[in-house]
Design an enzyme around this catalytic site. Sequence first.
Site, PDB file in Angstrom:
ATOM      1  N   ASP A   1      34.990 -24.547  29.261  1.00  0.00           N
ATOM      2  CA  ASP A   1      33.985 -25.106  30.160  1.00  0.00           C
ATOM      3  C   ASP A   1      32.808 -24.173  30.411  1.00  0.00           C
ATOM      4  OD1 ASP A   1      35.523 -23.334  31.658  1.00  0.00           O
ATOM      5  OD2 ASP A   1      36.055 -24.776  33.210  1.00  0.00           O
TER       6      ASP A   1
ATOM      7  N   MET B   1      39.613 -23.884  31.078  1.00  0.00           N
ATOM      8  CA  MET B   1      40.191 -22.934  30.126  1.00  0.00           C
ATOM      9  C   MET B   1      41.601 -22.501  30.514  1.00  0.00           C
ATOM     10  SD  MET B   1      36.849 -20.533  29.370  1.00  0.00           S
ATOM     11  CE  MET B   1      37.661 -19.618  28.050  1.00  0.00           C
ATOM     12  N   HIS B   2      42.262 -21.855  29.585  1.00  0.00           N
ATOM     13  CA  HIS B   2      43.503 -21.088  29.782  1.00  0.00           C
ATOM     14  C   HIS B   2      44.769 -21.923  30.010  1.00  0.00           C
ATOM     15  CE1 HIS B   2      40.592 -17.897  30.271  1.00  0.00           C
ATOM     16  NE2 HIS B   2      40.192 -18.360  31.422  1.00  0.00           N
TER      17      HIS B   2
END
Length: 491
Positions: free
Chosen positions: A237, A78-79
Amino acid sequence: MYYIGIDLGTSAVKLLLVDENGGIRNEVTREYPLEFPKSGWSQQAPEDWKKAVLEGIPALLSGFDASQVAGIGCGGQMHGLVVLDDRDQVIRPAILWNDGRTAVEVDYLNNEVGKERLSALTANIAFAGFTAPKLLWMRRNEPENFAKIAKIMLPKDYINYVLTGVHCCDYSDASGMLLLDVEHKLWSTEMLDICGVKPEQMPKLFESYEMVGTVRPELARSLGLSDHVQVVAGAGDNAAAAVGTGVVGEGGCNISLGTSGTLFISSKRFGVDPNNALHAFAHADGGWHLMGCMLSAASCNKWLCDDILKTTDYAAEQKDITAERLGRNHVYFLPYLMGERSPINDTNARGTFIGMTMDTTRSDLVQAVLEGVAFAIRDSFEVARSLGLDIPSSKLCGGGSRSPLWRTIFANVLGIPLELPKTEQGPGYGGAMLAMVGCGLFESVQAAADALVEVASVVEPDLELTARYEARYRQYRTIYPALKPVFARFL
């Protein structure tokens, strides 16, 4: 029919070939490099992800009838900030989830825009790993690159773009950008304005199980696939791992011990931690979840063994840590090798051993690392309890969960039973399940979880050991507050 699940991780991509009964027929892993250009920075080349996936799919399908592949679903780290220009070319390496370069931007967002305003707009406050601070960093430090941005996306969305040509994102992953109005599931125009971003630069939003497109015909031919393979939006995830372990609907819990560590609590209702120590995100099943995330979990053990002790035989390093030693170690470890997110939100925090003496052994240090990670997850667990959430048990997944010793430590540090799924493939398996829903094999994510997820074994806590760990945890809780001002002075 077959379904491909993609787990786009930090160090490698794992591809799963799953049949319609949930059986894993094949798996392939392709590694790629991770760059640390400066202390606390972490980035990767999206082209490496692309190469790994496109080389991995034919290997995955070797010996199987590729025409039977019906769908693809991806769970991804992520991110990470992935930026494309107006020709859909990658502008710069992706700035990853565990990158700590945005301290100035996080301070601006939390203290000048204000935590209360951020929480009202996005249900969350700023953390160094989130995407919005990275955009502000890029605007301030790389204005020429920032001016080239035509599309902003996350790591797994880049893979979906490669496969379909569609700029897309799902709600679970978008929740971690600090750009999404999580409650109403739309981009926050005010947050986009704060970051200097236009709505047309953002990808189209989907539920995780919704089809975003089919594999591009020319790519399908090169991969040996038919031209009707459907690609779903996929998930971040942790949400994908929760699907893969059956943590969907109301009140489920999953602990993931991967490179990072997470405590994931699912809900059918939107809710926010008033102190924002836990993240409030959308879930891949169409609902929401609260999540605590520590930046270094299994990676702490890998660092100690690989880089310090110079071994990759993790089991051998744990063999001397016998039952009578548990809860009695005199050494503590703060697992803040990349700073920390939940619940302390401190980019200055650092990994620290404390309590070493002349009789400290190699295995004492290994035990301290395993216990320190469990204590740090307990920190988020305690925040969840303070919100009135009842967590009677939890699923456990991720590479670290393969260690019987670590499982025992976790069950007793938390004082709850830990259930180990029969199929322990986390985000990749969840991605395949989302593809099954998108292709119509199941009517909902809940139905897929009910049909496919089984518990293989349960690790029960021991009352005496839980009591010993309770005392150790209370001591552990005093260390970070005492060192917090020291960390700030050292950096």
